[in-house]
Structure formats: structure tokens, C-alpha cells
Enzyme design. Structure first.
Site, short mmCIF file in Angstrom:
data_model
loop_
_atom_site.label_atom_id
_atom_site.label_comp_id
_atom_site.label_asym_id
_atom_site.label_seq_id
_atom_site.Cartn_x
_atom_site.Cartn_y
_atom_site.Cartn_z
N HIS A 5 0.84 -1.20 0.00
CA HIS A 5 0.00 0.00 0.00
C HIS A 5 0.88 1.25 0.00
CE1 HIS A 5 -2.98 3.00 1.12
NE2 HIS A 5 -2.28 3.29 2.20
N SER A 9 -1.96 26.81 -5.76
CA SER A 9 -1.66 28.20 -6.08
C SER A 9 -2.21 28.61 -7.45
CB SER A 9 -0.14 28.42 -6.08
OG SER A 9 0.39 28.03 -4.85
N HIS A 33 13.09 12.29 3.51
CA HIS A 33 12.46 13.56 3.86
C HIS A 33 12.28 14.48 2.65
CE1 HIS A 33 10.21 15.87 6.55
NE2 HIS A 33 10.72 16.93 5.97
N ARG A 93 1.57 1.40 14.92
CA ARG A 93 1.21 1.23 13.53
C ARG A 93 1.65 -0.16 13.05
NH1 ARG A 93 5.67 4.94 10.31
NH2 ARG A 93 4.54 4.22 8.50
N HIS A 143 14.64 13.69 12.12
CA HIS A 143 13.44 13.79 12.97
C HIS A 143 12.53 12.58 12.79
CE1 HIS A 143 11.29 16.24 9.59
NE2 HIS A 143 11.11 14.96 9.42
N HIS A 144 12.83 11.72 11.81
CA HIS A 144 12.08 10.46 11.68
C HIS A 144 12.64 9.39 12.60
CE1 HIS A 144 9.86 11.69 8.03
NE2 HIS A 144 10.94 12.40 7.78
N SER A 186 13.37 6.05 -13.83
CA SER A 186 12.25 6.74 -14.49
C SER A 186 12.05 8.13 -13.91
CB SER A 186 10.99 5.89 -14.33
OG SER A 186 9.85 6.67 -14.54
N SER A 187 12.08 8.22 -12.57
CA SER A 187 11.88 9.53 -11.92
C SER A 187 12.99 10.50 -12.28
CB SER A 187 11.89 9.38 -10.40
OG SER A 187 10.72 8.80 -9.97
N ASP A 191 6.44 21.35 -26.72
CA ASP A 191 6.44 20.01 -26.13
C ASP A 191 7.48 19.99 -25.02
OD1 ASP A 191 6.41 17.14 -25.67
OD2 ASP A 191 5.51 16.96 -27.65
N TYR A 244 8.57 16.16 0.38
CA TYR A 244 8.34 17.46 -0.27
C TYR A 244 8.21 17.29 -1.78
CZ TYR A 244 8.98 19.28 4.28
OH TYR A 244 8.82 19.51 5.61
N THR A 252 6.15 27.21 5.30
CA THR A 252 4.86 26.57 5.06
C THR A 252 3.72 27.49 5.52
OG1 THR A 252 5.99 24.51 5.53
CG2 THR A 252 3.63 24.40 5.27
N TRP A 272 6.90 0.30 3.95
CA TRP A 272 7.41 1.05 2.79
C TRP A 272 8.77 1.65 3.09
CZ3 TRP A 272 8.72 6.06 1.25
CH2 TRP A 272 8.56 7.05 2.21
N LYS A 320 3.00 30.12 3.03
CA LYS A 320 2.15 29.64 1.95
C LYS A 320 0.69 29.63 2.36
CE LYS A 320 5.18 26.99 -0.88
NZ LYS A 320 4.52 27.48 -2.08
N GLU A 341 11.81 13.45 -0.16
CA GLU A 341 10.74 12.75 -0.88
C GLU A 341 9.35 13.25 -0.48
OE1 GLU A 341 10.50 10.56 -3.30
OE2 GLU A 341 8.41 9.95 -3.03
#
Lengths: 520, 188
Positions: free
Chosen positions: A70, A262, A247, A444, A296-297, A163-164, A99, A251, A322, A135, A325, A249
Site C-alpha cells: 500500500h 496556487s 524527507h 502502527r 526527525h524520523h 524513471s523519476s 512540447d 516534499y 509553510t 514502505w 504559503k 521525498e
């Protein structure tokens, strides 16, 4: 429309060999939606098992495979490709380019994805099952204790990373070289800005992920000990490298969503975006800060006090750009001539729910408090508020917003609004109670839980089923729009929308801006 | 950037970005991994004591202080050896050379190779604990049913902060038979 170039080729070869940014964008969007349904189906299995305490439907090992797939599919298969698809469709049209800069590479970076995810999903049928380390696939769960599927998983990560990276290089090359005359950087639509910054993040951190899984591969098959303490390695090193990628990632996932919001909020407020410059600088600051907050993770791994303090303060600092924004979006709506079509509803939903997710993020950033929240359902609630109500809501808003431009037909507004309200209510029923069970101590990634969490979990499951079902309505609405929606021919589908994409005919022709427009 | 690969600006931009991606991939291996080890050792974090043999320097024994050394032995998941310190607590003076032994026995019928990994608590004491001899510096092979006494010699640095009264030295023993290969077992 001027002279008619060759339109799209006929049949399957159109999609296999296309180098057209609109075709590739469409394929990305359909692919990511199918992955969204697959990942969503796995989530339904998880919620069905958690509907009541005790083991009801699946084995614990299979439950772990569901949480792992998932997460992987939603992050790498649904959210990221959906925004790449949107970038493909919109960036050339927004900057006045004919293009993407590297159209053949574009085709390749898309076509790498379907076989990769087919391979990843097929590990479910392997002996030993799919990857089940979550994950985040922490070592040694994903190395010493992993089944044979881990090798397939590593290969998948390598290919989708490739690919990314190619997709990002394409986006940066397009934005830097193919803007219409007069389109300076500070005149670019914010969606283009956020994607430019996102693409730089991707080029910087996807190779780090590739390096990480390469180390795993070597530990599993070639006898190295990067993450094995017995050979002088350290599993904590895995977490440092993973989150150095992980991290930025998050963002990578949320910045394009900021860009979408926006674009949409000014259109339905009929006012220009408040504080455009500060939005650009805030996005860049968030991107920079994302590189120095990874630990921080992992407050609980036993860092020195100075480390905990550094990562805590740096993380809290992210709240500043943030906040800029969020205040800018609210200020854009302030005294605007608001109307509440479906894209605007999803954007406002985003604004409220993402802000809640941001606040729980601030709570989690407090190192001493995090020791209680760590790996609890509170974390699950937090990141679903920013990933689902953040990224997925904004993506949904984007589809409703630009779909009429793409296909020249209007979606059913009543059905769209119904979709919004069911999603909004279902989402909150699903995830709000998870804050409470998390604070009360429910960890979790477990298939069973203590009895006192039963009521909230049942609520959560019901909400998840409602939210899941509402996506079927969305799918139906989109298909019905493409097939038989009411035709629209206004270049500006929405009266308040601004930007080059609204100056071309509706539906957007196969080739646009073959002669670049002049931007004043 | 100054480098120009081609006259086509798109190729130029792309080439630079490919270079960035390759550099970041290399960065993980040549910077992040070594840097992690260097930082852990330099800052004494993670409770990782130095894996190197310490060459004793001539120093005065500080008899005015006594530090309590505690020894812990743990078996990693599935490791069948008997493994224990012969003394669980030692009172030592900073600067003095001390010795103790750990007991190990391989109860299995076949030869096995073990590796002990040390960890020091509190973590900041790690840099003040010097080992002149330690079984953890090498892999320990043992034939089936055999036992051994594993020697440890250490010095607590005279500069150890006065608030550290107790140091816990913990060893976790891992089964590395597969990693060592049969050659290592036969060749000893």
C-alpha cells in the site's frame, strides 16, 4: 488553429511510440489512477482486518505485505506519477513551449513504470510473498529477514528511480530552455516553479535511494555488511540514508500540490495570487530545509542531545515557509469574489486538512514528545492528512480544474460536489480517530490491537470504506465527462483563470504553441 | 555552470543533471557511509568504542578515583553459544591496565565462527575506554562442543569526566559462520 499537423497516430502504436507531451501526460494520469485503485484496494484489506480486534481475514504476514505494498504503490505508483503526468500536460502549455525538451526520453520514463509495478505486484504470488518490511523497508527486516522477493523489490526501486530521474531531467531541461520569449523565471506560473524545484529534489535524492537499495543488494547477495552489525556495519546507517532520501521525498510529493493549489485558489477567488514572490522563496526554502531535517524520523535511535536539538529546531523552522504559503492562500481568498466549484472545494479542503496535518507534524517534531508518538497511529494519521488530504486532494482538484480544458467537455458539477463531500467526510471519519488511538498507544503496522481501541478502529474502517467508494464516483464522473460531457468551447473554461494554457483553444489541440507566444 | 558539453542548450542542461545524479549516487558510498563511521567514532555517539588496538601510553594511575565497570553478554537472535562474562562488575582505577575473560562454549556438533560487537553505555564514555586486547577485534572460531576463555584488557582513561562513575560494556555475539566461510574454520 492554423495548419493541421499530423494528429495522433491510430491504434495502440499511438500510445506505445508517442512522444507527445499530452499523450504521455494522459498515460501517466491513467496509470497513476489505476495504481491509486490498487493501493486503495490494499488499504481496504488493511481496514477490513482492523474493523474488529482479533485476527479475522488475513494472516499477519500477509497483512504486513498489504501495508508495505500500500505504501510503496501509493507513494511511487500513484502520487508521484500523477504529478509527473500533470507536469507533462501542463508545463509546456503554461510556459508556451511546443512540447517537453526530451520527448523520446519522456516516452521511455513512462513506459518503464507499468512493467515495474507489474513486477512489484507479482511478488504477491511468490513463495514467501511480497516484501513485508513496510514502505520504509528498514534493515535488517529488509535484508537479513527478507524473503526472496527482496531482490525483485530492489530491482523495481532501481527502475522507478531511473524513471523519476529521467522525468525530472526532462522537466528541468524544458523549464530552463523552452520558456516563451518574455517568460522570465519570476513570471512563471507557480505550478511550474514548484515542479522545477521538485525536479531538482528528485535528481538529488533518487540516486541516494538507488545507492541505498544497492547496498541492500550487496548485503543480501554479496556478503557485504553495510547494515549488519556482525560484520561491522550498522542498521542505524540504513535509517540515516533512507531518511536523507525520504524527507526530501515527502516534499517531492507535496510541492507540486502546493503549485496546483496556487493555480486554483486565485482562479476561483478572481484575484491574482497573494504574495507570488514570497511563494517562490518559501518553496525554495522548504526544499533547502528538507535536506537537513531527516533525523526527525528517527529521534528514538539514540542520537546525542545536540543532534536531537538540531533536528528539532530545523524541523520547526519548516513551519515558517509553510505558514507563509498557507497565509498567502488565505489572503488570496480574502475579499475575493469566491465561487465554490468542485476544484475550489477540493482546494479549500486541502487548505484546512493539510494545515491540520502540518500541526500534527509540528507536534511530532518536538523530540521529547515524539518518543511517545513514534511509530504509533498518530504518525499514520499525520502523514495521511498531508499525503491524502494534501497531495491526493490537490491532484483531484487539478483533474476537475483542467479536465474541461483537456477534453473540451464539462464534468458533472453535482457529481463533483458530491464526490468532494463524500471524500471529505469519509476521509475525516477514517483518519481523525487515528490521532486518538495513536496518542493512546496503538502502534502502527499491526494486524490486531488491544480491545480499548475497537470503537475508533471500527469508525476508521467505515470512513475508509466511504472514502474508497467515493473514488469510484470520481472515476465514473471522469469517464462520463470524456465520453458525453457537455461540450465547452470557451478558451477560458473558468472565468477567473489566468495563464497561457487558457489562451489556446478548448479542447487543447494535439500540438500547441508551435510558434511561441510573446509574454508581456 | 562553466562546463559546456554541446551547443544545444537542452543537451547541455541534461548532461549537467545526469552528472548531478551520478555524483549523488557516488556520494552515498564515498561520503555518507564513511562519514557515518567517522562521526560515530569521533563524537563517541552510538556507544561505538574504537575497533582499533590501543597502544598504552605511560600514564600515572589515578588511585584517588574508582570507576565501576559492568560487563554484559548478549546472544544475537538464534545464536546458540553459551556466552557470559566471568566477572560482571570490576572496580578499576583510571590509568590502570585491567584484564578479565569472557567464557564461551559452542554447544553445537559443528564448528562455528562468532563475532562479538561491543557497545558502551553511557555513549560518551566510549572514547575514554581503551582496549589493549579484545576478543572482539577478531572472529572467534570454536569446534563443536568446545569452550574457550576470551581475553579482554582495557584501560579507563585518566581524563574520564568525574561524573561518570559506572561504565557498562556490552557484547553481543553474532553467528558469522556463513560470512566467514569454511576456509576460515578449516584454516585456523
Amino acid at each position: 488553429m492554423g495548419d493541421h499537423h499530423h494528429g495522433p497516430a491510430k491504434g495502440l502504436s499511438r500510445w506505445l511510440f508517442t512522444t507527445n507531451h499530452k499523450d504521455i501526460g494522459t498515460m501517466y494520469l491513467w496509470f497513476s489512477f489505476s495504481m491509486f485503485l490498487l493501493g486503495g484496494f490494499f488499504a481496504m484489506v488493511i481496514r477490513a482486518e482492523l474493523f474488529q480486534p482479533g485476527m479475522q481475514l488475513v494472516e499477519p504476514a500477509f497483512f504486513n505485505q498489504m501495508t508495505t505494498l500500500h505504501g510503496l504503490i501509493m507513494v511511487f505508483g500513484a502520487i508521484m506519477p500523477s504529478f509527473v503526468g500533470l507536469a507533462n500536460w501542463m508545463i509546456p502549455m503554461m510556459i508556451g513551449a511546443p512540447d517537453m525538451a526530451l520527448p523520446r526520453l519522456n516516452n521511455w520514463s513512462f513506459w518503464l513504470l507499468p512493467p515495474t509495478f507489474l513486477l512489484l505486484a507479482s511478488t504477491l504470488f511468490m513463495e514467501g510473498g511480497a516484501p513485508q518490511a513496510g514502505w520504509t523497508f528498514y534493515a535488517p527486516l529488509s535484508t537479513t529477514y527478507a524473503g526472496p522477493s527482496v531482490t525483485y523489490f530492489i530491482f523495481c526501486i532501481h527502475v522507478l528511480g531511473l524513471s523519476s530521474i529521467m522525468g525530472s531531467i526532462n522537466i528541468i531541461a524544458t523549464v530552463m530552455n523552452m520558456r516563451a520569449p518574455g517568460m522570465t523565471y519570476m513570471k512563471m506560473p507557480l505550478f511550474v516553479w514548484t515542479w522545477l524545484i521538485t525536479a531538482f529534489l528528485l535528481v538529488a535524492v533518487m540516486p541516494v535511494l538507488a545507492g541505498l537499495v544497492t547496498m541492500m543488494l550487496m548485503d543480501v547477495h554479496f556478503g557485504t555488511s553495510f547494515f549488519s552489525a556482525a560484520g561491522g556495519g550498522d542498521p542505524v546507517l540504513f535509517q540515516h540514508i533512507f531518511w536523507f532520501f525520504g524527507h526530501p521525498e515527502v516534499y517531492i510529493i507535496i510541492l507540486p500540490a502546493f503549485g496546483v493549489i496556487s493555480q486554483i485558489i486565485p482562479a476561483f477567488s478572481r484575484k491574482p495570487l497573494f504574495g507570488y514572490d514570497s511563494m517562490v522563496y518559501a518553496t525554495a526554502s522548504i526544499a533547502f530545509l528538507s535536506f537537513i531535517v531527516w533525523a526527525h524520523h528517527m529521534y528514538t535511535v539514540g542520537m546525542p542531545l545536540a543532534g536531537e536539538l538540531f533536528f528539532m529546531y530545523a524541523t520547526m523552522l519548516i513551519a515558517v515557509p509553510t505558514g507563509v504559503k498557507v497565509f498567502n492562500w488565505v489572503s488570496t481568498m480574502w475579499r475575493g469574489s469566491l465561487s465554490f466549484e468542485t476544484p475550489m472545494l477540493f482546494s479549500i479542503g486541502f487548505l484546512i486538512l493539510f494545515t491540520i496535518g502540518g500541526f500534527t507534524g509540528l507536534m511530532l517534531s518536538i523530540a521529547p514528545a515524539d518518543f511517545q508518538y513514534h511509530d504509533s497511529y498518530f504518525v499514520v494519521a499525520h502523514f495521511h492528512y498531508v499525503m491524502v488530504a494534501g497531495a491526493v486532494f490537490s491532484m483531484t482538484a487539478a483533474i476537475y480544474f483542467w479536465l474541461p480544458k483537456w477534453c473540451g467537455r464539462m464534468y458533472n458539477e453535482t457529481m463533483g460536489k458530491t464526490h468532494f463531500w463524500i471524500s471529505f467526510i469519509g476521509f475525516n471519519i477514517a483518519f481523525f480517530p487515528q490521532h486518538f488511538v495513536g496518542l493512546a498507544g496503538m502502534p502502527r503496522r499491526i494486524p490486531d490491537y488491544a480491545l480499548q481501541f475497537a470503537d475508533f478502529n471500527m469508525m476508521s474502517s467505515i470512513g475508509a470504506f466511504i472514502y474508497g467508494a467515493s473514488q469510484i464516483l470520481f472515476l465514473y464522473n471522469v469517464i462520463a465527462t470524456i465520453r458525453s460531457g457537455e461540450p465547452v468551447s470557451d478558451e477560458k473554461v473558468w472565468d477567473g483563470a489566468e495563464g497561457l494554457e487558457w489562451t489556446i483553444p478548448t479542447p487543447a489541440p494535439y500540438h500547441t504553441f508551435e510558434t511561441p507566444p510573446l509574454v508581456k | 555552470m562553466l562546463i559546456k558539453v554541446s551547443n544545444n542548450p537542452i543537451v547541455n542542461t541534461s548532461a549537467k543533471l545526469v552528472a548531478v545524479a551520478i555524483i549523488m549516487f557516488a556520494f552515498v558510498f564515498v561520503v555518507m557511509v564513511p562519514l557515518y563511521d567517522v562521526l560515530c567514532e569521533a563524537l563517541g555517539i552510538n556507544g561505538k568504542p574504537s575497533g582499533q588496538v590501543y597502544t598504552a601510553v605511560q600514564a600515572k594511575v589515578d588511585e584517588s578515583r574508582t570507576v565501576s565497570m559492568q560487563f554484559i553478554a548478549t546472544n544475537n537472535d538464534g545464536m546458540p553459544w553459551e556466552f557470559a562474562p566471568t566477572a560482571t562488575i570490576m572496580k578499576v582505577h583510571p590509568g590502570a591496565v585491567n584484564g578479565t575473560v569472557f567464557f564461551a562454549r559452542n554447544p553445537m556438533p559443528d564448528a562455528m565462527v562468532a563475532q562479538a560487537i561491543p557497545s558502551v553505555s553511557p555513549a560518551r564514555a566510549a572514547q575514554y575506554l581503551h582496549k589493549t586486547e579484545c576478543f572482539c577485534f577478531n572472529r572467534q572460531p570454536l569446534d563443536g562442543g568446545m569452550s574457550a576463555e576470551l581475553p579482554l584488557q582495557f584501560i579507563v582513561d585518566q581524563d574520564i569526566p568525574s561524573d561518570i562513575g559506572t561504565i557498562t560494556l556490552s557484547y553481543t555475539i553474532f553467528d558469522v559462520t556463513d560470512m566467514a566461510g569454511s576456509a576460515a574454520i578449516a584454516g585456523r
